[in-house]
Enzyme design. Structure first.
Site, PDB file in Angstrom:
ATOM      1  N   GLY A 122       0.911  -1.243  -0.003  1.00  0.00           N
ATOM      2  CA  GLY A 122       0.091  -0.133  -0.035  1.00  0.00           C
ATOM      3  C   GLY A 122       0.816   1.310   0.246  1.00  0.00           C
ATOM      4  O   GLY A 122       0.376   2.437  -0.375  1.00  0.00           O
ATOM      5  N   ASP A 141       0.903 -11.546   6.472  1.00  0.00           N
ATOM      6  CA  ASP A 141       1.448 -10.704   5.290  1.00  0.00           C
ATOM      7  C   ASP A 141       2.598 -10.200   5.805  1.00  0.00           C
ATOM      8  O   ASP A 141       3.225  -9.470   4.979  1.00  0.00           O
ATOM      9  CB  ASP A 141       0.259  -9.591   4.787  1.00  0.00           C
ATOM     10  CG  ASP A 141       0.036  -8.765   6.306  1.00  0.00           C
ATOM     11  OD1 ASP A 141      -0.595  -9.272   7.009  1.00  0.00           O
ATOM     12  OD2 ASP A 141       0.024  -7.558   5.901  1.00  0.00           O
TER      13      ASP A 141
HETATM   14  P1  AMP Z   1       1.438  -3.379   8.042  1.00  0.00           P
HETATM   15  O1  AMP Z   1       0.396  -4.271   9.108  1.00  0.00           O
HETATM   16  O2  AMP Z   1       1.791  -2.011   8.734  1.00  0.00           O
HETATM   17  O3  AMP Z   1       2.297  -4.536   7.700  1.00  0.00           O
HETATM   18  O4  AMP Z   1       0.321  -3.033   7.148  1.00  0.00           O
HETATM   19  C1  AMP Z   1      -0.740  -3.871   6.584  1.00  0.00           C
HETATM   20  C2  AMP Z   1      -1.214  -3.407   5.125  1.00  0.00           C
HETATM   21  O5  AMP Z   1      -1.372  -1.805   5.142  1.00  0.00           O
HETATM   22  C3  AMP Z   1      -0.079  -3.680   4.094  1.00  0.00           C
HETATM   23  O6  AMP Z   1      -0.851  -3.872   3.029  1.00  0.00           O
HETATM   24  C4  AMP Z   1       0.510  -2.030   3.870  1.00  0.00           C
HETATM   25  O7  AMP Z   1       1.088  -1.674   2.667  1.00  0.00           O
HETATM   26  C5  AMP Z   1      -0.682  -1.127   4.163  1.00  0.00           C
HETATM   27  N1  AMP Z   1      -0.347   0.245   4.717  1.00  0.00           N
HETATM   28  C6  AMP Z   1       0.109   0.633   5.940  1.00  0.00           C
HETATM   29  N2  AMP Z   1       0.464   1.823   6.086  1.00  0.00           N
HETATM   30  C7  AMP Z   1       0.132   2.245   5.082  1.00  0.00           C
HETATM   31  C8  AMP Z   1      -0.141   3.777   4.405  1.00  0.00           C
HETATM   32  N3  AMP Z   1       0.286   4.661   5.122  1.00  0.00           N
HETATM   33  N4  AMP Z   1      -0.696   3.838   3.244  1.00  0.00           N
HETATM   34  C9  AMP Z   1      -1.005   2.872   2.447  1.00  0.00           C
HETATM   35  N5  AMP Z   1      -1.118   1.550   2.838  1.00  0.00           N
HETATM   36  C10 AMP Z   1      -0.705   1.277   3.911  1.00  0.00           C
HETATM   37 MG    MG Z   2       3.065  -5.333   6.331  1.00  0.00          MG
END
Ligand code: AMP
Ligand code: MG
Length: 484
Positions: free
Chosen positions: A89, A251
């Site tokens: 993301g 993930d």
């Molecule tokens: P994480 O648990 O931090 O690994 O994030 C989970 C999902 O949210 C992943 O698909 C990331 O790419 C997305 N994500 C986290 N923060 C952001 C952000 N600021 N903008 C867009 N996508 C995000």
């Molecule tokens: Mg992640």
């Protein structure tokens, strides 16, 4: 800019197009390179003389010839709930390079702007979380625990809204593979057997080449076993150094068994078996003492994804390797930490009693084991003084000393080996917090200095003792959230 010894590839693009979207980075304003990992750049075959040359790439303003950025598509289980909407993301895979030693490196620019998988996010990463990821990946590498690496980071002026307004940064994260368990969940649930096979063959060919020539079912079976074992061993290594990941969603599980996606992680200060480092994890799903089981649960999610192409019995057998691999590694790690080279039947009881004692008396985990590694040269005091009730320490030390009687490797030699496994320097949260505050004022020297210390966590490092200190009162209960 790439050296002639570097080969450029983009093998990820050989997967079916459902696995990615081509996306250009959204440039940041006035980005500057504030930390650059010169030794790593050299390992990868790049010259490191002029870090500022990477500001364009790091800010997302420039692409080198051969870079073809994509956001990876994956799904996964977040806190036990399946989410089909995931994917990169805010990060882009720029290209893959092969270094002079033939090692493959994925270049992932984290914080590069929005992608089709951003959902409600802004595609950005803040300075605070970028520093935290940089620090911890390098600390893990110093500890010898498999991890993604930080090649460089860029800090910019663009405001980013979190709980308050912060500023944007990017991390150029590198590793052999950015493929996650969640890639397999995506393929199995949404793309069908052919895509799943393509992904599996891709991973085996690139990252498990020793299995590539085996007949199909054996190849898959052995691959799954190895993946399960790598995951189990990784988590046993985390437990041994007191590392809490914080967001062990599927993930965030690397298919090559590395520590991956550093968010609200923590190293334990005072030992607390149920420690929850992520304050948004109210149920404590990812508490320290639950990590081994969660690793298993993630291997189950992966197992379910493999059923379309593997025999159910083979998958089941693979899953059973988790417990064996975990227990073996954990016991080995703890024996080494205690300096026990001979195996006796009572060792597990001693280890478990030691954990109970550390928990009950809130003993600093790192200082305790480091103290044990210096008993011969420094005496009991550094260990005893960690306890409010010294009689508890004395009773335990007596039991430990009598166990040591059964050892053949004694005194200085045993303790030399123990110091090579019990770090003196770990990335305590308060240390990270201090360098973040300095960096916000534009001073990256403290971060560089901390990184130097964390590169050699097992060495005594005269002059750097302050970095081994337990947290001051303000640094004991820092709230680290998922917001990054
Ligand atoms: P994480 O648990 O931090 O690994 O994030 C989970 C999902 O949210 C992943 O698909 C990331 O790419 C997305 N994500 C986290 N923060 C952001 C952000 N600021 N903008 C867009 N996508 C995000
Ligand atoms: Mg992640």
């Amino acid at each position: 800019m790439p050296e002639t010894s570097v080969k450029i590839e983009h093998r990820y693009l050989e997967l079916p197009d459902s696995f990615y979207s081509r996306v250009k980075p959204t440039p940041l304003k006035d980005g500057r390179v504030v930390c650059f990992n010169a030794p790593l750049a050299e390992d990868m075959g790049f010259r490191a003389e002029k870090p500022e040359d990477w500001a364009g790439v790091g800010s997302g303003a420039e692409l080198l010839e051969g870079m073809d950025p994509v956001a990876m598509k994956y799904t996964g289980h977040q806190f036990g709930v399946y989410n089909p909407e995931l994917g990169d993301g805010r990060g882009l895979l720029l290209w893959e390079t092969l270094g002079p030693d033939g090692r493959r490196w994925d270049w992932h620019l984290k914080g590069a702007g929005m992608t089709p998988y951003s959902r409600f996010g802004d595609g950005r990463a803040v300075l605070r979380s970028t520093i935290r990821e940089y620090l911890c990946s390098e600390a893990m590498a110093g500890l010898g625990i498999p991890t993604t690496r930080a090649l460089f980071m860029v800090s910019a002026k663009d405001p980013v809204r979190r709980e308050s307004i912060e500023t944007a940064a990017t991390l150029l994260r590198v590793t052999q593979s950015h493929i996650r368990f969640g890639h397999f969940e995506f393929a199995a649930r949404h793309q069908g057997e052919e895509a799943l096979r393509a992904l599996l063959e891709h991973v085996i060919n690139l990252h498990f080449p020793h299995l590539a020539e085996l007949p199909e079912q054996e190849r898959y079976r052995r691959w799954y076993e190895e993946t399960v074992e790598r995951t189990a061993r990784l988590i046993a290594d985390w437990q041994a150094v007191g590392f809490c990941h914080g967001v062990m969603n599927s993930d965030n599980m690397s298919i090559i068994g590395e520590t991956f996606d550093y968010g609200p992680y923590a190293f334990l200060d005072d030992f607390d078996a149920g420690y929850i480092c992520n304050h948004t994890d109210q149920g404590g799903r990812y508490a320290y003492n639950r990590q081994p089981n969660i690793g298993f649960v993630n291997c189950q999610y992966l197992a379910n994804s493999l059923l379309p192409v593997m025999e159910e019995d083979d998958v089941r057998r693979g899953l059973r390797c988790y417990e064996t691999a975990y227990n073996q590694r954990f016991l080995g790690n703890m024996r080494r930490k205690l300096g026990l080279t001979r195996e006796t039947d009572d060792d597990l009881t001693l280890i478990m009693d030691t954990f109970s004692m550390l928990h009950e008396h809130h003993i600093d985990y790192t200082l305790f084991f480091r103290g044990l590694s210096n008993l011969h040269s420094q005496g009991n005091a550094p260990v005893r003084n960690l306890f409010v009730d010294r009689s508890v320490a004395d009773a335990w030390l007596e039991r430990y000393q009598s166990r040591l009687q059964q050892e053949e490797i004694v005194g200085d030699e045993r303790e030399r080996q123990m110091r090579a496994t019990n770090p003196k320097y770990i990335l305590r949260n308060y240390l990270a917090q201090q360098v973040i505050l300095e960096a916000r004022n534009g001073d990256y020297q403290p971060m560089e200095r901390l990184l130097e210390v964390l590169k050699r966590p097992f060495d005594e490092q005269p002059g750097n003792e302050a970095f081994a200190a337990p947290p001051p009162d303000w640094g004991k209960h820092l709230n680290i959230s998922c917001s990054s």
